[in-house]
Design an enzyme around this catalytic site. Sequence first.
Site, short mmCIF file in Angstrom:
data_model
loop_
_atom_site.label_atom_id
_atom_site.label_comp_id
_atom_site.label_asym_id
_atom_site.label_seq_id
_atom_site.Cartn_x
_atom_site.Cartn_y
_atom_site.Cartn_z
N ASP A 54 0.91 -1.18 -0.09
CA ASP A 54 0.01 0.02 -0.08
C ASP A 54 0.71 1.24 -0.19
O ASP A 54 1.73 1.30 0.87
CB ASP A 54 -0.94 0.05 0.99
CG ASP A 54 -1.45 1.54 1.34
OD1 ASP A 54 -2.75 1.56 0.52
OD2 ASP A 54 -1.38 2.14 2.18
N TYR A 59 3.01 10.09 1.06
CA TYR A 59 4.14 9.46 1.66
C TYR A 59 5.43 9.59 1.04
O TYR A 59 5.80 9.39 -0.05
CB TYR A 59 3.89 7.86 1.62
CG TYR A 59 2.64 7.27 2.29
CD1 TYR A 59 1.74 8.21 3.18
CD2 TYR A 59 2.09 6.06 1.87
CE1 TYR A 59 0.60 7.88 3.83
CE2 TYR A 59 0.79 5.51 2.42
CZ TYR A 59 0.13 6.46 3.29
OH TYR A 59 -1.10 6.02 3.76
N LYS A 85 -3.69 6.14 -3.14
CA LYS A 85 -4.62 6.77 -2.62
C LYS A 85 -4.95 7.96 -3.61
O LYS A 85 -4.06 8.35 -4.35
CB LYS A 85 -4.54 7.11 -1.16
CG LYS A 85 -4.23 5.71 -0.33
CD LYS A 85 -3.99 6.37 1.00
CE LYS A 85 -3.66 4.90 1.63
NZ LYS A 85 -2.45 4.27 1.39
#
Length: 340
Positions: A54, A59, A85
């Site tokens: 993921d 990030y 995402k």
Amino acid sequence: MKTRHFDRIGNGGITFTELGFGTAPLGNLYRPVSDEDANATLEAAWQTGCRYFDTAPLYGLGLSETRLNPFLRGKRRDDYVLSSKVGRLMRVSPPDQRTGIGKFFETPSRREVYDYSYDGVMRSFEASLERLGVDRIDILYVHDVDIFTHGSKEASDRRIEEFMSSGYYRLLSLRDQGVIKAFGGGINEWQVCQTLAERGDFDLFLLAGRYTLLEQEALATFLPLCEKRGIGIVLGGPYNSGILATGPKPGAFYNYTEAPKDVLDRVARIEAVCKRHGVRLIEAALQFPLRHPCVMSVIPGGQRPAEVESNRALLDVRIPAALWADLKQEGLMRADAPTA
């Protein structure tokens, strides 16, 4: 490693490994990690049998996704599950105006721009494909439409409305066209997950830290709704930011800050029960969420190969049923928490 197959709408579904890998730490979260160390950590995860990875544009402001790129390039695409995402776009900015100063280190100079619109979701998806260097992403989660991120319920509600009136329909279309296998939300609060689940046709929620050995309030209404609707859960943050891994030592982290006294005391009581049964706190913490039938995978993350290998070993530890029973009897776990 054991797997769990998820197929809510009959499109072939997704096979999760019980232990996934959350790549936020490889975005230089809290400290810099070299490219070599990041790749070694990813390779260690692969060697343990982990096949679910993921990531998110946030990030490392794109760094996590670009570090996955060379690692995944040598892997058959059908051999792993990949999620990212949507909801933030990364814009070039002056270094002193970038997002995450003091949280993410040595990242590209990028500033997050929230965009939960129909077109914004597609721009985010396309940018992630380019950074990752892959032909497809299996799961897209709308990221952080929650109070934790936006500061108030009113602000969260505005973001939810923005998404549900626009970006939601893009994710629905991508899934129904077969471009992605599933979509959901990557959220810090189960209440917000429940709001989304009640308003739309969501497949999965990546719930961060809100169904753990320490917290089971999601059992009140949200997880029963998931069971009824066939919604899957990926559980991030199984250690509640650290305290369920380190134990209640001074300075232990809970929800990204130092744990308050009441949390330290509760964890100390939980740890005492674990010790009576010859089980380490961290072992019970990692295995507990997987006892719920909706939980498909737990993703603790890691910045070093040893952390990944240690997490894998925790799955093999036998937890006596009496431990769960004692936690319930002492009021340290909800009586309706699945433990079989």
